[in-house]
Structure formats: structure tokens, C-alpha cells
Design an enzyme around this catalytic site. Structure first.
Site, PDB file in Angstrom:
ATOM      1  CG  ASP A  26      -2.100   0.961   1.069  1.00 16.72           C
ATOM      2  OD1 ASP A  26      -3.180   0.466   0.702  1.00 16.72           O
ATOM      3  OD2 ASP A  26      -1.941   2.170   1.294  1.00 16.72           O
ATOM      4  CE  LYS A  67      -9.476  -2.325 -12.616  1.00 17.81           C
ATOM      5  NZ  LYS A  67      -8.477  -3.097 -11.855  1.00 17.81           N
ATOM      6  CG  ASN A  77      -6.556  -5.312  -5.341  1.00 20.13           C
ATOM      7  OD1 ASN A  77      -7.693  -5.493  -5.781  1.00 20.13           O
ATOM      8  ND2 ASN A  77      -6.314  -4.491  -4.321  1.00 20.13           N
ATOM      9  CE1 TYR A 103     -11.094   0.763 -11.920  1.00 18.39           C
ATOM     10  CE2 TYR A 103     -13.299   0.444 -12.809  1.00 18.39           C
ATOM     11  CZ  TYR A 103     -12.285   0.066 -11.954  1.00 18.39           C
ATOM     12  OH  TYR A 103     -12.468  -1.017 -11.128  1.00 18.39           O
TER      13      TYR A 103
END
Length: 309
Positions: free
Chosen positions: A36, A159, A89, A155
Site C-alpha cells: 500500500d 481495465k 490489485n 478506468y
């Protein structure tokens, strides 16, 4: 299907879906590298695994650069001696309609999602190939990348690009015994908590109750834990025959998305010039045009009333 002796990296795993993936992998026996941008969040996520007897270490860094990808792989080797699994992720949102979206909005999302997936996968695959590891690579897609969504140009592009890369990598990595798949989750996140449409589902989850059937069954929308199982399964040796797939998961639903195929094919002697298209396109192709965006089934009246309150 134990993952004991396996080592995994999960990017963007300080909280939310990524943390659920990391915790599930650890539960199945894998040692996990948490990632993170915030060191405190990394430390808390690591502690959530080690407190339960699992193995975890952390890297606080923004995904996107080659340097971060190298640091993640190095952390896996330094802390646990090897690398077997990569879950990409990490992601951010900068939602705006096209004319309001800035260059920075676009570039930030592309850098984290698309470039971050590319650099991390490249580094992990290099390790797998050099060390004869039949590794497992699991990327994260989105229904937006498959169908489009208003206000998400950046986005959607990222993706959709991830799934395109997966199909290419499945070809390139097959000989090395490495599998690569895209998981397309539909689950409650910090973002969906702000959307009134998902209010009854989020409220149920926060109370520790099962979400209404409309969400779990009709929409295939559920919790982060509903997604974590497929992540862990794809990381196993037993899933070695699953490769190059886009797998949707959420609530009670699991899907295999089709790869793009022609909806209709027609031939015309001499080719399709302007006059021919003008005369024949509507009749021969009009009914086969594809829809865009997601279409949801009608919501039960009692849920509509709950949202309205």
C-alpha cells in the site's frame, strides 16, 4: 489445495478487496507481501495476518514504476526465499465525464492500473522463468472494462487493457507453465458505499446480515470475502489448467466472460464500399449492434422503498 510453502505478492492490499485477497491466501498457507502507499496501513494489514499465525511482510510504495515492481519481488525473496503468486490489485479512481477529465486524471489511473499491472507482471514473470517456477498471476479487471460506464474513460481503458494483456501473456507464458488470469469482482467497496443503489446491500453487510437476494443472486454483488475464494483457487497448483480467462465473481455468482467474437459476419463481392454500406448496413447489421454499459434487472419494490427512505 494448500498454499503452504507458496509466497504471494498482493498489490494494493492494505485494505478493502486487496486485504481480503491477502488474508485468504495467508489462511490457505501462503506467505504474503502486503503493499500500500501508506506505511501505517501496511503495518496494520501485516499485523492482521501475523496475529492469526500467518506469514506476512510489507512494502509501502506506489505501484506503477519498475522500481516498485522490483522492490516487491525483492521483498518476497528477502523475507520468504521465493515467489510463486502475484495478484495485481492496486488501483485508484479519478471519475469524471470526458470533457471534465484532465490529462492528470487520465494518466494517474492508467499508471497505477495498467502500467502497474504491466511492470509487476513483467518482474514476476522474469523471476518465474529464470527460476523454473510454474507461477500464478492473477490480475484484477472490472465490469467497466468489459461493458463501459459513464464517467470512467480512464478506468475503462485501464481495465479493458488489463484483460487484453492477460490474453497475450497467456500465450507467451504457457510454455513456462505460468498461468495468468483476470478476475472481475463485483463487491462492496468504499466506493459502492457512497452509491444509494447499493445502500440496502451495504447496510446489511455492516449489520453482519446476508445481503438481499436481489444483490447476491440477480446482480451477483456481494462482499470482499465472496471474491477472495477465486483468488486463492487460481493461485493453486490444481488450477494450472485455467489460463487466459476473464472470470467474473460476486455474491452467489461466478462467470466466465467470453473473449470478443464477431456477432455477425457478412460478405459482399468486391468489398464493402460506401454505396454498398449505405444501401445494406442497416438491414444486414443493424439488429446485431451490441449494447453498452451494464443493464440491471428491475429492483424489488421493497428495496426501492428502502433506498428512498
Amino acid at each position: 489445495m494448500s498454499l503452504s510453502s507458496k509466497v504471494a505478492i498482493v498489490t494494493g492490499s492494505g485494505r478493502g478487496l486487496g486485504l481480503s485477497y491477502a488474508q485468504e491466501l495467508a489462511k490457505r498457507g501462503a506467505a504474503v507481501i502486503i503493499n500500500d502507499i501508506d506505511q501505517n496501513i501496511v503495518d496494520e494489514a501485516v499485523a492482521s495476518i501475523t496475529a492469526r499465525g500467518g506469514k506476512a511482510a510489507g512494502v509501502a510504495a506506489a505501484v506503477g514504476s519498475t522500481e516498485t515492481a522490483k522492490a516487491l519481488v525483492a521483498a518476497a525473496i528477502e523475507n520468504f526465499g521465493r515467489l510463486d503468486i502475484l495478484v495485481t490489485n492496486a488501483g485508484i479512481l479519478r471519475d469524471k465525464s470526458l470533457l471534465k477529465m484532465t490529462d492528470e486524471d487520465f494518466d494517474l489511473v492508467i499508471n497505477v492500473h495498467l502500467r502497474g499491472t504491466f511492470t509487476c507482471v513483467r518482474e514476476a514473470y522474469a523471476y518465474f522463468k529464470d527460476n523454473g517456477v510454474a507461477g500464478r498471476i492473477i490480475t484484477i479487471g472490472s465490469p467497466t472494462g468489459q461493458r463501459g460506464n459513464f464517467g470512467q474513460t480512464n478506468y475503462a481503458a485501464a481495465k479493458a487493457g488489463i484483460v487484453g494483456m492477460v490474453r497475450t501473456w497467456a500465450l507467451e507464458m504457457k510454455r513456462a507453465g505460468v498461468t495468468v488470469n483476470a478476475v472481475i469482482p463485483v463487491a462492496a467497496t468504499e466506493m459502492t458505499k457512497t452509491v444509494p443503489f447499493f445502500g440496502p446491500a451495504v447496510a446489511a453487510e455492516e449489520k453482519g446480515e446476508t445481503m438481499p437476494d436481489y444483490y447476491r443472486k440477480d446482480l451477483g454483488f456481494g462482499t470482499a470475502d465472496d471474491v477472495a475464494g477465486i483468488i486463492a483457487y487460481l493461485a493453486t497448483d490444481e488450477a494450472g489448467t485455467v489460463n487466459g480467462q476473464a472470470i467474473g465473481v460476486g455474491g452467489d455468482r461466478l462467470q466466465i466472460w467470453t473473449h470478443p467474437e464477431a456477432a455477425v459476419t457478412e460478405f459482399h463481392e468486391g468489398g464493402w464500399d460506401f454505396a454498398t454500406l449505405q444501401a445494406e448496413f442497416a438491414d444486414r447489421f443493424g439488429a446485431s449492434q451490441q449494447s453498452v454499459g451494464e443493464k440491471f434487472p428491475p429492483m424489488p419494490a421493497e428495496l426501492e422503498a428502502q433506498i428512498a427512505r
